[in-house]
Scaffold this motif. Structure first.
Motif, PDB file in Angstrom:
ATOM      1  N   HIS A   1      -5.779  -6.058   3.666  1.00 38.81           N
ATOM      2  CA  HIS A   1      -6.205  -4.735   3.198  1.00 38.81           C
ATOM      3  C   HIS A   1      -6.614  -3.874   4.396  1.00 38.81           C
ATOM      4  O   HIS A   1      -6.224  -2.698   4.499  1.00 38.81           O
TER       5      HIS A   1
ATOM      6  N   ALA B   1      -3.575   0.103  -2.581  1.00 37.98           N
ATOM      7  CA  ALA B   1      -3.420  -1.090  -1.748  1.00 37.98           C
ATOM      8  C   ALA B   1      -3.812  -2.323  -2.550  1.00 37.98           C
ATOM      9  O   ALA B   1      -4.811  -2.319  -3.267  1.00 37.98           O
TER      10      ALA B   1
ATOM     11  N   SER C   1     -12.873  -3.108  -1.235  1.00 36.86           N
ATOM     12  CA  SER C   1     -12.037  -1.995  -0.793  1.00 36.86           C
ATOM     13  C   SER C   1     -12.885  -0.868  -0.214  1.00 36.86           C
ATOM     14  O   SER C   1     -12.547  -0.285   0.826  1.00 36.86           O
TER      15      SER C   1
ATOM     16  N   ALA D   1       0.853  -1.190   0.000  1.00 38.51           N
ATOM     17  CA  ALA D   1       0.000   0.000   0.000  1.00 38.51           C
ATOM     18  C   ALA D   1       0.887   1.237   0.000  1.00 38.51           C
ATOM     19  O   ALA D   1       2.069   1.173   0.353  1.00 38.51           O
TER      20      ALA D   1
END
Length: 265
Positions: free
Chosen positions: A215, A203, A244, A189
């Protein structure tokens, strides 16, 4: 408490744009500009082109408003000269009937939405994964191998892609992180700082290590790093309602807006 304003929307857009321009500038600096990088302002809008890189992130029009409706033929002629058909991004408050009609006459139609998220920085509990800063060329190679695998770059172009990315190491405002599991590189990331605003960028998790909350761990780590580095605001983007996006909301960011994305028919 953050309240949605046009100024906040503009700040988030400019942060994303600054990050993209720095990435493209490093690629353009390679001898002969082999990937055809070009950047041009049209009023408040910025056109980005990379004729030899198919990524929509590098071939798009950012910041288009009704004030540029009459410039649209010139803008599209510029993209055509670069050999590129762009993605046009339009944020809430930047579209009226005249601009929509101009886009339709030019053969564009809306094809999707993309989420922009924001939060005030705050320390957050860290997760139990090993995350290290990328500070040496050796760790940078591990970072890039993991990054390319996580984003699904074809193996045939890995070396060329690494050449476009090695300049990230040590670039002012860029903070790179590598997450490991059992000592193996597993996720990457970036935290990009522009003044007192941080951008949660790029990321990704290696396919072999997905489903292990990496994540989320990298989000928490970058939030704490942003606090340490003096940032007061965090911004990020994600596909709307994607994993995400959901992870970013769980980490404390909130949806600022969705931008519409237009492509040629």
């Amino acid at each position: 408490m953050l309240v949605t304003t046009k100024a906040l929307v503009e700040r988030a857009m400019q942060l994303d744009l600054a990050y993209a321009i720095q990435r493209m500038g490093l690629i353009a600096a390679r001898p002969g500009n082999p990937f055809g990088i070009a950047i041009q302002d049209f009023g408040q809008a910025t056109a980005l082109a990379a004729s030899q890189l198919p990524s929509p992130r590098f071939n798009r029009l950012v910041g288009l408003t009704p004030d540029e409706a009459l410039l649209l033929p010139d803008i599209l002629a510029w993209f055509a000269a670069q050999g590129v058909s762009p993605r046009i991004e339009i944020r809430p408050g930047s579209l009226d009937a005249a601009l929509a009609d101009a886009l339709a006459r030019a053969g564009f139609r809306q094809t999707g939405f993309h989420a922009s998220l924001v939060a005030q920085t705050t320390a957050t509990p860290a997760l139990d994964d090993v995350i290290r800063p990328v500070e040496t060329p050796a760790i940078m190679d591990e970072f890039l191998d993991t990054y390319l695998a996580g984003w699904g770059f074809p193996s045939a172009i890995h070396e060329g892609a690494k050449g476009n990315m090695r300049g990230w190491l040590g670039l002012p405002g860029w903070h790179l992180y590598l997450a490991q599991i059992d000592g193996r590189p597993a996720a990457t990331a970036i935290l990009f700082l522009d003044g007192e605003v941080g951008y949660l960028a790029d990321a990704c998790v290696h396919p072999a290590y997905r489903g292990r909350r990496l994540h989320a761990a990298l989000l928490a780590h970058r939030q704490n790093e942003a606090v340490r580095l003096g940032a007061g605001l965090l911004c990020g983007q994600a596909d709307f309602a994607s994993t995400s996006h959901r992870n970013m909301e769980r980490s404390g960011l909130r949806l600022l807006h969705t931008q519409s994305e237009w492509l040629a028919k």
